[in-house]
Write an enzyme that holds these catalytic residues in place. Structure first.
Site, PDB file in Angstrom:
ATOM      1  N   ASP A 180       0.840  -1.207   0.000  1.00 29.56           N
ATOM      2  CA  ASP A 180       0.000   0.000   0.000  1.00 29.56           C
ATOM      3  C   ASP A 180       0.872   1.253   0.000  1.00 29.56           C
ATOM      4  OD1 ASP A 180       0.794  -0.391   2.633  1.00 29.56           O
ATOM      5  OD2 ASP A 180      -1.229  -0.737   3.376  1.00 29.56           O
ATOM      6  N   LYS A 208      -2.270  -1.900  -3.697  1.00 32.23           N
ATOM      7  CA  LYS A 208      -3.194  -0.802  -3.420  1.00 32.23           C
ATOM      8  C   LYS A 208      -2.519   0.525  -3.784  1.00 32.23           C
ATOM      9  CE  LYS A 208      -5.698  -1.099   0.390  1.00 32.23           C
ATOM     10  NZ  LYS A 208      -6.140  -0.943   1.817  1.00 32.23           N
ATOM     11  N   ARG A 247      -7.072 -13.721   9.402  1.00 30.77           N
ATOM     12  CA  ARG A 247      -6.097 -14.218   8.430  1.00 30.77           C
ATOM     13  C   ARG A 247      -6.543 -15.528   7.786  1.00 30.77           C
ATOM     14  NH1 ARG A 247      -1.267 -11.364   8.901  1.00 30.77           N
ATOM     15  NH2 ARG A 247      -0.694 -10.576  10.968  1.00 30.77           N
TER      16      ARG A 247
END
Length: 263
Positions: A180, A208, A247
């Site tokens: 990200d 991202k 997760r």
């Protein structure tokens, strides 16, 4: 004469018909009159119906005493998901495609590459990936912390568990769950370069770009491999977490804001 009756094959709600399902869009004729549907890794689907189907299946399994505890825990986690972005089947298909691309590049190397998973997020993506790579390689893990228990990177990542494999003079493939801001990845690439890696590639499950703050610089002949482009929302599942939870979800979903936002 015996009557031939059609056989109806029922599948799991995830719709997996093969280990590596194909993308229907890739087989459609390309012409200006009939636009093709974009592949799964370029679209942002609302998979709420898939999530509801999974919950119906869990309700059925919960009638079995031995499975009830595990099912209850999974249903509890799934109740925190706003919508599913990529189903278990779509994840498996895309991982297979990325692995094929990576394998073709690694087979061309004169020496085995070193695949470095970033713990803990890549613990599902990495084994699914390397099992499909038919090329010699070594595998190791490194732990880099920057999030703590929140949703925002601190911007000051630190390596808390280093490699055991020597990467000097080797081609290294960094395997991430998500890229990200780019802070953690840039820190790790610089660390590997200091250790003598001759070239460094990055293979991330999610990318991202809307959150990018650092322009990630690869090393040598390194390449950037990406599974899905992720929208700018907080996602969990398939290795991604919030406060170390979620997760184990086999799909990628958007976490409900009330689960991580404070009043």
């Amino acid at each position: 004469m015996a009557t031939i009756r059609p056989v109806v094959v029922t599948t799991r709600d995830s719709g997996i018909l093969a280990r590596f399902p194909t993308n229907p869009a890739s087989s459609q004729p390309r012409n200006s009159a009939t636009p093709t549907r974009p592949p799964a890794h370029h679209r942002l689907p609302n998979k709420s119906p898939a999530l509801r189907a999974r919950r119906r299946r869990h309700a059925t399994l919960s009638a079995v005493p031995a499975a009830s505890a595990a099912v209850a825990a999974m249903v509890s986690a799934e109740s925190d998901i706003e919508r599913v972005l990529w189903t278990e089947a779509e994840v498996a298909a895309r991982v297979g495609e990325v692995a094929a691309e990576l394998a073709a590049d690694l087979r061309a190397l004169t020496e085995p590459a070193v695949v470095v998973g970033v713990a803990t997020g890549a613990f599902l993506f990495l084994p699914d990936l390397v099992r499909r790579v038919d090329a010699p390689l070594a595998v190791d893990f490194v732990r880099v912390e920057s999030y703590g228990g929140g949703t925002e990177s601190s911007g000051k990542p630190r390596i808390t568990a280093d490699l055991k494999v020597d990467v000097a003079g080797k081609h290294v493939v960094v395997v991430e769950d998500i890229v990200d801001t780019g802070n953690t990845l840039s820190c790790l690439i610089a660390h590997l370069e200091k250790k003598g890696a001759s070239s460094i590639s990055v293979c991330t499950f999610l990318d991202k770009p809307a959150r990018r703050k650092v322009n990630v610089q690869l090393v040598g002949d390194g390449k950037f491999y990406s599974g899905f482009e992720c929208p700018d929302c907080f996602v969990v599942g398939y290795g991604l977490d919030y406060a170390e939870l979620y997760r184990n979800l086999p799909y990628v979903g958007v976490l409900k804001p009330e689960k991580y936002k404070k009043d």
